[in-house]
Write an enzyme that holds these catalytic residues in place. Structure first.
Site, PDB file in Angstrom:
ATOM      1  N   GLY A  45      43.731  42.273  35.496  1.00 31.88           N
ATOM      2  CA  GLY A  45      44.003  41.194  36.436  1.00 31.88           C
ATOM      3  C   GLY A  45      42.875  41.092  37.445  1.00 31.88           C
ATOM      4  O   GLY A  45      42.193  42.083  37.720  1.00 31.88           O
ATOM      5  N   GLN A  50      38.625  38.631  45.077  1.00 29.65           N
ATOM      6  CA  GLN A  50      37.814  39.756  44.599  1.00 29.65           C
ATOM      7  C   GLN A  50      36.425  39.318  44.150  1.00 29.65           C
ATOM      8  O   GLN A  50      35.564  40.164  43.896  1.00 29.65           O
ATOM      9  CB  GLN A  50      38.534  40.495  43.470  1.00 29.65           C
ATOM     10  N   CYS A 104      42.616  49.245  40.859  1.00 30.27           N
ATOM     11  CA  CYS A 104      42.182  47.927  41.317  1.00 30.27           C
ATOM     12  C   CYS A 104      40.665  47.871  41.174  1.00 30.27           C
ATOM     13  O   CYS A 104      39.979  48.833  41.529  1.00 30.27           O
ATOM     14  CB  CYS A 104      42.572  47.737  42.778  1.00 30.27           C
ATOM     15  N   LEU A 105      40.151  46.760  40.660  1.00 35.13           N
ATOM     16  CA  LEU A 105      38.697  46.654  40.467  1.00 35.13           C
ATOM     17  C   LEU A 105      37.942  46.677  41.798  1.00 35.13           C
ATOM     18  O   LEU A 105      36.748  46.948  41.826  1.00 35.13           O
ATOM     19  CB  LEU A 105      38.350  45.387  39.664  1.00 35.13           C
ATOM     20  N   HIS A 146      50.750  42.838  42.241  1.00 33.13           N
ATOM     21  CA  HIS A 146      49.475  43.387  42.723  1.00 33.13           C
ATOM     22  C   HIS A 146      48.495  42.248  43.023  1.00 33.13           C
ATOM     23  O   HIS A 146      47.862  42.216  44.085  1.00 33.13           O
ATOM     24  CB  HIS A 146      48.903  44.355  41.684  1.00 33.13           C
ATOM     25  N   GLU A 147      48.379  41.311  42.078  1.00 32.98           N
ATOM     26  CA  GLU A 147      47.420  40.212  42.265  1.00 32.98           C
ATOM     27  C   GLU A 147      47.869  39.266  43.375  1.00 32.98           C
ATOM     28  O   GLU A 147      47.045  38.754  44.133  1.00 32.98           O
ATOM     29  CB  GLU A 147      47.213  39.443  40.951  1.00 32.98           C
ATOM     30  N   HIS A 150      46.767  40.427  46.664  1.00 28.97           N
ATOM     31  CA  HIS A 150      45.370  40.090  46.977  1.00 28.97           C
ATOM     32  C   HIS A 150      45.280  38.732  47.670  1.00 28.97           C
ATOM     33  O   HIS A 150      44.492  38.549  48.593  1.00 28.97           O
ATOM     34  CB  HIS A 150      44.530  40.025  45.697  1.00 28.97           C
TER      35      HIS A 150
HETATM   36 NI    NI Z   1      43.451  44.630  42.711  1.00 32.58          NI
END
Ligand code: NI
Length: 183
Positions: A45, A50, A104-105, A146-147, A150
């Protein structure tokens, strides 16, 4: 590969996203770019913030084989992946919660347990601008939450207990340093 992923410490990650007024070709291109960058980072995701954008959009590609219940059946049969979620909103969530490790990236190498509702109902616009309502459980429900976090400037670090924060202090400090060097 286009554009690096914003790492923890970059102020854009704390921004509140802005609703997309109209799903245009430009928005579809943004969704495609998010997917490209997500795949390059081997994530499941990625949210617009991000990559430094503030449109309310995230993409997901949750592999069905990684999203099965205790009996080995898919948690979300028939849900197509990948998908773009535009102006997503959670309109229902289960009282039952689940705890699992999340990565998480924007936080390379950080994995922490997060407790979230086990099932959610999300309403969003798809890449054609059509309203969709999706009931999700398992990993998909977790990834959606989670997304969505963000898009509200909420990050993995906000779910850390004082003890896990202490354990990962050095890692977090290094990420912040790294994000300053990228700019
Ligand atoms: Ni993340």
């Amino acid at each position: 590969m286009e554009g690096p992923i914003c790492i923890y410490g970059n102020p854009v990650l704390r921004k509140q996203s802005e609703p997309v007024k109209k799903v245009t070709e430009e928005i579809r291109k943004l969704a495609d770019r998010l997917l490209d960058i997500m795949y390059a980072g081997e994530g499941i995701g990625l949210a617009a913030e991000q990559i430094g954008r503030t449109e309310a959009i995230f993409v997901l590609d949750v592999p069905a084989e990684a999203d099965k219940n205790a009996q080995g059946f898919p948690n979300n049969p028939g849900v197509e992946m990948p998908q773009a979620f535009i102006n997503p909103e959670i309109i229902g969530s289960s009282e039952e919660t689940a705890i699992a490790e999340e990565g998480c990236l924007s936080f390379p190498k950080l994995y922490i347990p997060v407790e979230r509702p086990a099932e959610v109902v999300v309403r969003y616009l798809d890449r054609n601008g059509n309203v969709q309502v999706l009931n999700a459980k398992g990993l998909l429900a977790r990834a959606i939450q989670h997304e969505l976090d963000h898009l509200h400037g909420i990050l993995l670090v906000d779910y850390m207990t004082p003890a896990t924060k202490l354990q990962n202090m050095l890692l977090l400090r290094n990420l912040k340093k790294q994000s300053r060097n990228i700019k």
